[in-house]
Motif scaffolding. Structure first.
Motif, mmCIF file in Angstrom:
data_model
loop_
_atom_site.group_PDB
_atom_site.id
_atom_site.type_symbol
_atom_site.label_atom_id
_atom_site.label_comp_id
_atom_site.label_asym_id
_atom_site.label_seq_id
_atom_site.Cartn_x
_atom_site.Cartn_y
_atom_site.Cartn_z
ATOM 1 N N GLY A 36 0.839 -1.181 0.000
ATOM 2 C CA GLY A 36 0.000 0.000 0.000
ATOM 3 C C GLY A 36 0.876 1.233 0.000
ATOM 4 O O GLY A 36 2.116 1.149 -0.029
ATOM 5 N N PHE A 37 0.230 2.396 0.033
ATOM 6 C CA PHE A 37 0.949 3.661 0.060
ATOM 7 C C PHE A 37 0.147 4.618 0.912
ATOM 8 O O PHE A 37 -0.981 4.962 0.560
ATOM 9 C CB PHE A 37 1.132 4.199 -1.359
ATOM 10 C CG PHE A 37 1.925 5.478 -1.439
ATOM 11 C CD1 PHE A 37 3.280 5.476 -1.167
ATOM 12 C CD2 PHE A 37 1.308 6.667 -1.782
ATOM 13 C CE1 PHE A 37 4.019 6.655 -1.239
ATOM 14 C CE2 PHE A 37 2.035 7.846 -1.855
ATOM 15 C CZ PHE A 37 3.391 7.835 -1.585
ATOM 16 N N SER A 38 0.708 5.004 2.074
ATOM 17 C CA SER A 38 -0.038 5.794 3.052
ATOM 18 C C SER A 38 -1.332 5.049 3.392
ATOM 19 O O SER A 38 -1.304 3.847 3.655
ATOM 20 C CB SER A 38 -0.302 7.203 2.513
ATOM 21 O OG SER A 38 -0.994 7.992 3.446
ATOM 22 N N ALA A 39 -2.486 5.716 3.343
ATOM 23 C CA ALA A 39 -3.763 5.066 3.664
ATOM 24 C C ALA A 39 -4.345 4.302 2.485
ATOM 25 O O ALA A 39 -5.366 3.624 2.636
ATOM 26 C CB ALA A 39 -4.769 6.106 4.152
ATOM 27 N N LEU A 40 -3.706 4.402 1.323
ATOM 28 C CA LEU A 40 -4.178 3.690 0.128
ATOM 29 C C LEU A 40 -3.707 2.247 0.195
ATOM 30 O O LEU A 40 -2.510 1.980 0.201
ATOM 31 C CB LEU A 40 -3.634 4.375 -1.121
ATOM 32 C CG LEU A 40 -3.993 3.786 -2.481
ATOM 33 C CD1 LEU A 40 -5.499 3.734 -2.694
ATOM 34 C CD2 LEU A 40 -3.305 4.575 -3.588
ATOM 35 N N ARG A 41 -4.633 1.314 0.255
ATOM 36 C CA ARG A 41 -4.288 -0.090 0.486
ATOM 37 C C ARG A 41 -4.441 -0.976 -0.746
ATOM 38 O O ARG A 41 -3.683 -1.934 -0.931
ATOM 39 C CB ARG A 41 -5.149 -0.640 1.633
ATOM 40 C CG ARG A 41 -4.913 -2.096 1.985
ATOM 41 C CD ARG A 41 -3.490 -2.356 2.448
ATOM 42 N NE ARG A 41 -3.241 -3.784 2.598
ATOM 43 C CZ ARG A 41 -2.882 -4.615 1.619
ATOM 44 N NH1 ARG A 41 -2.726 -4.144 0.379
ATOM 45 N NH2 ARG A 41 -2.678 -5.886 1.855
ATOM 46 N N VAL A 42 -5.412 -0.696 -1.610
ATOM 47 C CA VAL A 42 -5.697 -1.576 -2.746
ATOM 48 C C VAL A 42 -6.045 -0.739 -3.976
ATOM 49 O O VAL A 42 -6.822 0.223 -3.872
ATOM 50 C CB VAL A 42 -6.877 -2.528 -2.425
ATOM 51 C CG1 VAL A 42 -7.388 -3.219 -3.699
ATOM 52 C CG2 VAL A 42 -6.480 -3.559 -1.387
#
Length: 230
Positions: A36-42
């Motif tokens: 993921g990237f920061s709060a971005l998971r999918v």
């Protein structure tokens, strides 16, 4: 700093009726470097065969966004929402303390292609929620998700924003970023440069410590998503 997540490096799950590309670890695809990237998971790019789809299954404590690229999704959930989601529309399902839903290709003759996006919420539990909207095809950046529903956007349970980015061929655009924020760009169609970094369809760009994003479309129109993240 910009790091590119190349389209061809994404994970893949092919189940016959479903062909899915995973920008981050998901299901049987696991890569500890891409969780993921920061709060971005999918971010999954799903292609679903005619009449096929995902049967009823559960989620909790996740903000789940569907963005249809081609075709129509038929959606049902345990909160009583029965909807169709055509190409160009955004759907935000806040799982909260728990929700069950199904999503199918509404057509028996044509394929469905959509992005499934998960963002981790900044609050757990709570009542599940459902929102859906077509934000049009305006050139430039259009705000789609925000924590406070700014400018008619869908309300997200996280300190994050999602923009629809549409550019004409050869069009430039600059976008200022706030200090301490991170950005992620997912290119859907066209050719795009961010500064000196080229992207092709399916690529993602993880961006940190840039005060301004300088976009430049190539010879074809651009369709992309821009995430502003904590």
């Amino acid at each position: 700093m910009i790091r590119v997540r190349a389209s061809e490096a994404r994970g893949r799950g092919n189940h016959g009726w479903l062909d899915s590309r995973h920008s981050f670890s998901f299901a049987d695809y696991y890569d500890p470097k891409h969780m993921g990237f920061s709060a971005l998971r999918v971010i999954n790019e799903d292609q679903v065969a005619p009449g096929a789809g995902f049967g009823s299954h559960g989620h909790r404590d996740m903000e789940i966004i569907s963005y249809v690229l081609d075709g129509v999704i038929a959606h049902q959930d345990s909160e009583g929402n029965v909807q169709q989601l055509p190409a160009g529309e955004f759907q935000l399902m806040s799982a909260g303390r728990g929700i069950r839903h199904s999503e199918f290709n509404a057509s028996e003759s044509r394929g469905l292609r959509f992005l499934q996006i998960w963002i981790e919420p900044d609050q757990l539990g709570g009542k599940p929620g459902y929102q859906q909207k077509d934000f049009g095809r305006a050139n430039g950046l259009t705000l789609v998700l925000s924590p406070d529903g700014e400018a008619g956007s869908l309300r997200l349970r996280q300190d994050a924003k999602l923009y629809q980015l549409l550019l004409d061929a050869d069009q430039p655009l600059t976008h200022a970023t706030a200090p301490g924020r991170r950005q992620y760009v997912h290119l859907i169609r066209g050719e795009l440069r961010i500064g000196n970094t080229p992207l092709k369809p399916g690529d993602g760009a993880m961006i940190e410590h840039l005060a301004q994003l300088a976009f430049q479309a190539g010879a074809q129109p651009v369709q992309a998503l821009l995430f502003d993240l904590p």
